[in-house]
Design a protein around this motif. Structure first.
Motif, PDB file in Angstrom:
ATOM      1  N   LEU A   1       0.842  -1.398  -0.023  1.00  0.00           N
ATOM      2  CA  LEU A   1      -0.029   0.008   0.036  1.00  0.00           C
ATOM      3  C   LEU A   1       0.936   1.046  -0.090  1.00  0.00           C
ATOM      4  CD1 LEU A   1      -2.724  -1.152   2.620  1.00  0.00           C
ATOM      5  CD2 LEU A   1      -3.014  -0.768   0.141  1.00  0.00           C
ATOM      6  N   VAL A   2       1.732   1.153   0.814  1.00  0.00           N
ATOM      7  CA  VAL A   2       2.755   2.273   0.768  1.00  0.00           C
ATOM      8  C   VAL A   2       3.442   2.781  -0.508  1.00  0.00           C
ATOM      9  CG1 VAL A   2       4.878   3.715   1.978  1.00  0.00           C
ATOM     10  CG2 VAL A   2       3.071   2.402   3.415  1.00  0.00           C
ATOM     11  N   THR A   3       3.935   1.521  -0.922  1.00  0.00           N
ATOM     12  CA  THR A   3       4.741   1.498  -2.512  1.00  0.00           C
ATOM     13  C   THR A   3       3.928   2.119  -3.270  1.00  0.00           C
ATOM     14  OG1 THR A   3       5.906  -0.513  -1.735  1.00  0.00           O
ATOM     15  CG2 THR A   3       5.633  -0.125  -4.251  1.00  0.00           C
ATOM     16  N   LEU A   4       2.596   1.447  -3.410  1.00  0.00           N
ATOM     17  CA  LEU A   4       1.457   1.806  -4.355  1.00  0.00           C
ATOM     18  C   LEU A   4       1.324   3.799  -4.265  1.00  0.00           C
ATOM     19  CD1 LEU A   4      -0.640  -0.927  -4.847  1.00  0.00           C
ATOM     20  CD2 LEU A   4       0.953  -0.363  -6.571  1.00  0.00           C
ATOM     21  N   LEU A   5       1.120   3.942  -2.921  1.00  0.00           N
ATOM     22  CA  LEU A   5       0.816   5.305  -2.825  1.00  0.00           C
ATOM     23  C   LEU A   5       1.975   6.434  -3.008  1.00  0.00           C
ATOM     24  CD1 LEU A   5      -1.288   6.977  -1.365  1.00  0.00           C
ATOM     25  CD2 LEU A   5      -0.087   6.595   0.660  1.00  0.00           C
ATOM     26  N   SER A   6       3.229   5.802  -3.199  1.00  0.00           N
ATOM     27  CA  SER A   6       4.341   6.635  -3.357  1.00  0.00           C
ATOM     28  C   SER A   6       4.913   6.403  -4.738  1.00  0.00           C
ATOM     29  CB  SER A   6       5.753   6.408  -2.353  1.00  0.00           C
ATOM     30  OG  SER A   6       5.949   4.860  -2.644  1.00  0.00           O
ATOM     31  N   PHE A   7       4.024   5.727  -5.418  1.00  0.00           N
ATOM     32  CA  PHE A   7       4.551   5.694  -6.947  1.00  0.00           C
ATOM     33  C   PHE A   7       4.725   7.094  -7.632  1.00  0.00           C
ATOM     34  CE2 PHE A   7       3.333   4.917 -11.468  1.00  0.00           C
ATOM     35  CZ  PHE A   7       4.317   4.315 -11.750  1.00  0.00           C
ATOM     36  N   GLU A   8       5.753   7.331  -8.268  1.00  0.00           N
ATOM     37  CA  GLU A   8       5.817   8.519  -9.054  1.00  0.00           C
ATOM     38  C   GLU A   8       6.303   9.834  -8.073  1.00  0.00           C
ATOM     39  OE1 GLU A   8       2.756   9.253 -11.621  1.00  0.00           O
ATOM     40  OE2 GLU A   8       3.884   8.282 -13.282  1.00  0.00           O
ATOM     41  N   THR A   9       6.571   9.512  -6.923  1.00  0.00           N
ATOM     42  CA  THR A   9       6.799  10.554  -6.015  1.00  0.00           C
ATOM     43  C   THR A   9       8.418  10.477  -5.477  1.00  0.00           C
ATOM     44  OG1 THR A   9       6.171   9.405  -4.189  1.00  0.00           O
ATOM     45  CG2 THR A   9       4.574  10.745  -5.016  1.00  0.00           C
ATOM     46  N   SER A  10       9.013   9.314  -5.919  1.00  0.00           N
ATOM     47  CA  SER A  10      10.364   8.946  -5.406  1.00  0.00           C
ATOM     48  C   SER A  10      11.342  10.210  -5.742  1.00  0.00           C
ATOM     49  CB  SER A  10      10.898   7.795  -5.784  1.00  0.00           C
ATOM     50  OG  SER A  10      10.756   7.334  -7.373  1.00  0.00           O
TER      51      SER A  10
ATOM     52  N   LEU B   1       1.959  13.692  -0.169  1.00  0.00           N
ATOM     53  CA  LEU B   1       0.617  13.745  -0.887  1.00  0.00           C
ATOM     54  C   LEU B   1       0.023  14.783  -0.187  1.00  0.00           C
ATOM     55  CD1 LEU B   1       0.241  10.114  -1.527  1.00  0.00           C
ATOM     56  CD2 LEU B   1       0.639  11.853  -3.101  1.00  0.00           C
ATOM     57  N   VAL B   2      -0.098  15.216   1.142  1.00  0.00           N
ATOM     58  CA  VAL B   2      -0.852  16.377   1.693  1.00  0.00           C
ATOM     59  C   VAL B   2      -0.134  17.544   0.971  1.00  0.00           C
ATOM     60  CG1 VAL B   2      -1.011  17.482   3.760  1.00  0.00           C
ATOM     61  CG2 VAL B   2      -1.025  15.159   3.976  1.00  0.00           C
ATOM     62  N   GLU B   3       0.965  17.703   0.620  1.00  0.00           N
ATOM     63  CA  GLU B   3       1.509  19.028  -0.215  1.00  0.00           C
ATOM     64  C   GLU B   3       1.217  18.977  -1.478  1.00  0.00           C
ATOM     65  OE1 GLU B   3       5.749  21.094  -0.969  1.00  0.00           O
ATOM     66  OE2 GLU B   3       5.832  18.957  -0.351  1.00  0.00           O
ATOM     67  N   THR B   4       0.933  18.001  -2.138  1.00  0.00           N
ATOM     68  CA  THR B   4       0.693  17.969  -3.596  1.00  0.00           C
ATOM     69  C   THR B   4      -0.569  17.342  -3.894  1.00  0.00           C
ATOM     70  OG1 THR B   4       1.560  15.823  -4.051  1.00  0.00           O
ATOM     71  CG2 THR B   4       3.100  17.561  -4.130  1.00  0.00           C
ATOM     72  N   GLY B   5      -1.456  16.827  -3.194  1.00  0.00           N
ATOM     73  CA  GLY B   5      -2.505  15.972  -3.486  1.00  0.00           C
ATOM     74  C   GLY B   5      -3.710  17.137  -3.175  1.00  0.00           C
ATOM     75  N   GLU B   6      -4.853  16.824  -3.702  1.00  0.00           N
ATOM     76  CA  GLU B   6      -5.994  17.659  -3.490  1.00  0.00           C
ATOM     77  C   GLU B   6      -7.247  16.786  -3.392  1.00  0.00           C
ATOM     78  OE1 GLU B   6      -6.599  19.754  -7.220  1.00  0.00           O
ATOM     79  OE2 GLU B   6      -4.818  21.264  -6.910  1.00  0.00           O
TER      80      GLU B   6
END
Length: 610
Positions: free
Chosen positions: A279-288, A397-402
């Motif tokens: 779950l953490v891996t998928l959540l962090s996809f494309e943010t590394s 994701l709190v910073e970049t997500g909406e």
């Protein structure tokens, strides 16, 4: 095998019973026409029963058992009636009264059994001939057509070709989505095992999505979730979560979230099966890459070395308990789970990168929700999330997500910080002052509190800061100001959360309560706090608690006297104090303290409350 023998025995008994009826019909001396009519129906039933015997080893049992039981009941009635038509003595002929009405009733029952058996055979024929899902109703389900649709759909998932399996699973999903009664029927009629097999054994994304969707709609109840758990569904779901295409993973992550939300055993089982890592891996996809750039820009070389050391230690810890996934490699890129290890190499990684943006967003939203539900009320699961470096990902994701993604990440952080508040070991390990992850989280929480005008987001952010109150040193006053400013927020919920959070800073159990209480007053927190006492019962309660803490820890501050805190505390509604005995004692202490400082010659003495 025992189950198969039992269903075979039931079918064999029904055939033997039908043959006894047939032989008795041949021996009848009266009502021969009616008995012959019975015999024709019994012949049809025997024929259909033999078809079921030949297919019993691979067929879906629930409708067979229900229908065969009803058929046996009707055959027993037929045997009883037909026996009365055999040659007997004068006495039995006198006392035994048989009418044409009795035979009409029996014929109707046998016709119902014939219809039920033909329906069973039609399902088998349609499964073998690829002719599509049966939509006719057997007589046994005439009063409840949902039952027939469920039976038909489940049988197709058991035995049908793949396109019909997908159609059947979607039919179950539609039925389950309608109401809870349909959900219960699907579970009671054995729909969970074939759905899990469809999810696990097929490589078709459409089939997996259909199965996951059905299971998702079934999982809004503790007992139904327990059925999935008892069918060993958790390991299957975790395996599919790690190895499937992204659009499948999005639905499976939603399934994890709903099961964890409604059943604490499922919540624990998912953690034991190491669902948190993918779950953490998928959540962090494309943010590394973004994470590396931001951290390299902000941290020293020594800090980056420390991060790598922590990751090495955590990967060793996880590898001891992990049977499904490889441990992280020892490098900064180990923040992310190896894509190649779960999907089979660069081609799968390119497939993920080329996926549609809306699918990627849906997956992240689902994974964030799953982590939220897994962390909710669980210190152990919150610890596992922090050990996978999930905090850095959530902060990013709190910073970049909406929208929903940002909200789910904030709620996950809220649960983790709440666990840290109740567990000193987790608090010290995950929220150390010099921790890059902790710093990133706090920075984003403060940004949400100060910059976003959305109570739905501000409330969990404020609560998270309050949960971390014991981790902030006295000099860290940057968190006090934003909280004080929200005491006058137009949303009563946000204002109450601000009062609760500040109360945790000024709580006597907080080692730095005196310094924090003075900081709250210095940030001009008393005027909005006094106004908060007049909003509603919830804000009044938490406002009073905070006011008492300020009086106890900064009682010699002239701002308290200027704000008429003493008068406010003396005028507290006695009904509220009677409702909350602890508050009554706290108010009494605060009043005594203020009297000691602000009346007469004692104003400069230090009070020791007994």
């Amino acid at each position: 095998m025992a189950e198969e023998k039992r269903i075979e025995e039931e079918l064999t008994y029904a055939i033997l019973l039908a043959e006894r009826v047939r032989s008795t019909v041949d021996e009848a001396d009266s009502f021969k026409a009616e008995c012959n009519h019975v015999g024709k129906h019994v012949d049809t039933i025997v024929e259909k029963l033999r078809v079921q015997v030949r297919s019993a080893q691979s067929f879906y049992e629930r409708p067979v058992r229900r229908i065969v039981t009803e058929v046996c009941n009707n055959l027993e009635r037929a045997l009883t009636l037909v026996r009365k038509c055999k040659r007997r003595n004068i006495f039995h002929r006198v006392v035994t009264i048989i009418s044409a009405t009795d035979f009409r009733k029996l014929i109707n029952l046998l016709e119902t059994s014939v219809g039920d058996m033909k329906w069973l055979c039609s399902i088998l024929d349609s499964n073998n001939s690829n002719s599509g899902i049966v939509i006719t109703l057997p007589p046994i389900a005439s009063n409840d057509p949902i039952l027939a649709w469920v039976w038909s759909s489940i049988s197709f998932i058991h035995m049908g070709p793949l396109p019909e399996k997908i159609e059947a699973a979607n039919q179950l999903a539609s039925l389950a989505h309608d109401n809870d009664r349909n959900k219960q029927i699907i579970v009671e009629e054995g729909g969970v095992p074939p759905l899990l097999r469809l999810l696990n054994e097929t490589t078709s994304p459409d089939a997996q999505i259909a199965a996951a969707t059905s299971l998702y709609h079934l999982s809004n109840d503790e007992e139904r979730v327990m059925t999935i758990v008892n069918e060993v569904g958790v390991p299957i779901i975790v395996k599919v979560l790690a190895d499937s295409p992204m659009r499948v993973q999005a639905w499976v992550a939603r399934l994890v979230a709903r099961m964890a939300e409604h059943n604490s055993i499922a919540q624990d089982d998912f953690a034991r099966e190491n669902a948190i890592r993918p779950l953490v891996t998928l959540l962090s996809f494309e943010t590394s890459s973004d994470d590396r750039k931001s951290l390299v820009g902000k941290q020293s070389i020594h800090s980056l070395v420390q991060i790598n050391k922590e990751m090495e230690k955590n990967s060793l810890f996880d590898s001891k308990n992990n049977h499904l996934y490889r441990p992280y490699v020892s490098s900064f890129s180990s923040f992310h789970y190896s894509e190649g290890s779960s999907r089979g190499g660069n081609s799968q990684r390119r497939e993920r990168e080329n996926e549609r943006p809306e699918v990627k967003l849906k997956l992240k939203i689902s994974c964030a929700e799953a982590l939220w539900m897994l962390a909710r009320g669980s210190v152990l699961n919150s610890k596992r999330i922090t050990e996978t470096k999930g905090l850095l990902c959530l902060a990013k994701l709190v910073e970049t997500g909406e929208g929903e993604l940002q909200f789910n990440c904030l709620m996950t952080i809220k649960e983790i910080t709440a666990a840290g508040e109740s567990n000193a070991d987790l608090r010290r390990a995950a929220f150390k002052t010099n921790s890059p992850a902790a710093k990133a989280v706090v920075d984003q929480l403060l940004r949400v509190i100060k910059e976003l005008d959305d109570p739905k987001l501000q409330a969990p952010a404020i609560r998270s800061i309050g949960s971390l109150a014991r981790t902030f040193p006295a000099r860290e006053t940057r968190v006090i100001g934003p909280l004080v400013s929200h005491l006058s927020n137009k949303s009563p919920e946000v204002a109450a959360e601000a009062a609760i959070a500040l109360g945790k800073f000024a709580d006597p159990e907080n080692f730095l309560c005196n310094a924090h209480a003075k900081a709250i007053i210095e940030f001009n927190g008393l005027p909005p706090l006094m106004r908060l006492l007049r909003v509603n019962e919830r804000t009044q309660l938490h406002g009073l608690i905070l006011l008492c803490y300020l009086a106890l820890h900064a009682g010699n501050n002239g701002a308290l006297e200027q704000a008429r805190v003493f008068n406010a505390l003396e005028g507290v509604d006695q009904k509220m104090l009677a409702q909350f005995p602890d508050l009554k004692e706290l108010v009494s202490k605060a009043i005594y303290h203020l009297k000691f400082y602000h009346t007469g010659p004692h104003s400069q003495r230090l009070l020791h409350v007994p």
